[in-house]
Design a protein around this motif. Structure first.
Motif, PDB file in Angstrom:
ATOM      1  N   CYS A  88       0.799  -1.222   0.000  1.00  0.00           N
ATOM      2  CA  CYS A  88       0.000   0.000   0.000  1.00  0.00           C
ATOM      3  C   CYS A  88       0.834   1.276   0.000  1.00  0.00           C
ATOM      4  O   CYS A  88       0.409   2.327  -0.458  1.00  0.00           O
ATOM      5  CB  CYS A  88      -0.951   0.024   1.179  1.00  0.00           C
ATOM      6  SG  CYS A  88      -0.066   0.031   2.784  1.00  0.00           S
ATOM      7  N   CYS A  89       2.006   1.154   0.547  1.00  0.00           N
ATOM      8  CA  CYS A  89       2.819   2.345   0.754  1.00  0.00           C
ATOM      9  C   CYS A  89       4.207   2.126   0.170  1.00  0.00           C
ATOM     10  O   CYS A  89       4.818   1.062   0.394  1.00  0.00           O
ATOM     11  CB  CYS A  89       2.917   2.708   2.220  1.00  0.00           C
ATOM     12  SG  CYS A  89       1.294   2.918   3.017  1.00  0.00           S
ATOM     13  N   GLU A 101       6.976   3.805   0.919  1.00  0.00           N
ATOM     14  CA  GLU A 101       8.074   4.020   1.859  1.00  0.00           C
ATOM     15  C   GLU A 101       8.215   2.794   2.781  1.00  0.00           C
ATOM     16  O   GLU A 101       7.237   2.158   3.145  1.00  0.00           O
ATOM     17  CB  GLU A 101       7.842   5.288   2.687  1.00  0.00           C
ATOM     18  CG  GLU A 101       6.621   5.261   3.584  1.00  0.00           C
ATOM     19  CD  GLU A 101       5.373   5.712   2.820  1.00  0.00           C
ATOM     20  OE1 GLU A 101       4.298   5.804   3.450  1.00  0.00           O
ATOM     21  OE2 GLU A 101       5.487   5.927   1.592  1.00  0.00           O
TER      22      GLU A 101
END
Length: 310
Positions: A23-24, A26
């Motif tokens: 989802c991300c 980072e």
């Protein structure tokens, strides 16, 4: 972490972890710390293992006490109570688990050894105090405890050295004694003498008894000398009933004394055999339990991961 006497801090290594989720974009970072501690065994070694080893050593040394001291059995019972008390203390200190800890196994082994030493001590005292009137030594006890085990342990009786040659000689002599007819004892000889004395007359009494010998008819001095000689022979050959009764009483007293001496000799011999069998069993238990204690202690020490941690 606070330094203490029960636990030792071995290290606190850290691991950096980086995780990227869908989802991300980072990354997410986390650090995992691992605390490594070890229980200090010096306290348990000196407060539990060493006393247990001393109790086991005292139980082994109890076999060196003579049975007549009266403290042989009481020492074993006191040591058994002490080891049971220590086992209770150890059980309260250890966590409740399905598996038995190593120190618990060691205490159970020593407790079994002490209990076995008490049982063997009872058997030793039973052997030591047996007498001829109540117990007869079986042949297998004589073969094992009076011959082979003393030969194996290099034991000997006063004035008698037990070797393999003497064991075989005793076995052959026993077989020969069972086949041949035993010689007459002193009591039989006394009874034979008594029967001969009461049932027969001495040779001189049979040859010159007054009823068979007629005095010669002589005149003068020869007649007086011959009659005097005949009267002396007649008085010497006749035994009065009181004297005969006294001799019978003397023979009975000799028979009683002979029976007493023979019974005392047989009883002392049997008691000496039982005492020597008890001493042999005592020495055998001393060696066996010494080896058992040493092997158990060495195995436990080798199986322990860390014996002494300061």
């Amino acid at each position: 972490f606070i330094a203490n006497g029960e636990w030792a801090l071995l290290g606190v290594p850290a691991t950096r972890n980086e995780v990227i989720y869908d989802c991300c974009p980072e990354p997410y970072l986390d650090i995992t710390f691992e605390i490594r501690i070890r229980r200090r065994t010096l306290y348990y070694f000196f407060n539990l293992i060493v006393p247990c080893l001393l109790i086991a050593s005292m139980a082994v040394l109890g076999f060196t006490l003579p049975p007549d001291s009266g403290e042989k059995l009481s020492l074993g019972v006191n040591l058994l109570l002490a080891i049971v008390l220590f086992s209770t203390i150890v059980g309260d200190m250890l966590p409740v688990t399905n598996s038995t800890p190593l120190i618990g196994t060691y205490f159970n082994a020593i407790m079994f050894m002490v209990a076995s030493s008490v049982v063997t001590t009872i058997l030793i005292l039973n052997y030591h105090h047996r007498v001829d009137d109540t117990h007869e030594m079986p042949d297998w006890v004589q073969l094992i405890f009076l011959r082979w085990i003393p030969w194996f342990l290099r034991m000997s009786r006063p004035g008698e050295k037990i070797t393999r040659k003497t064991i075989m000689m005793q076995k052959k002599m026993k077989e020969m004694e069972q086949k041949e007819i035993s010689s007459k004892s002193l009591l039989a000889n006394v009874l034979d003498i008594e029967d001969d004395f009461r049932g027969k007359n001495p040779p001189y009494m049979q040859s010159i008894h007054p009823s068979h010998v007629k005095p010669p008819i002589l005149n003068g001095t020869h007649k007086r000398r011959s009659s005097l000689k005949y009267s002396l022979v007649e008085e010497s050959t006749e035994i009065s009933p009181p004297l005969k009764r006294e001799l019978g009483l003397i023979l009975k007293e000799i028979r009683v004394i002979t029976d007493k001496i023979r019974d005392d000799d047989d009883s002392s011999t049997v008691e000496g055999d039982w005492r020597f069998a008890a001493m042999v069993l005592d020495r055998l238990c001393l060696l066996f339990f010494t080896v058992f204690t040493i092997i158990t202690t060495v195995v436990v020490m080798l199986a322990a991961p860390h014996v002494i941690v300061t």
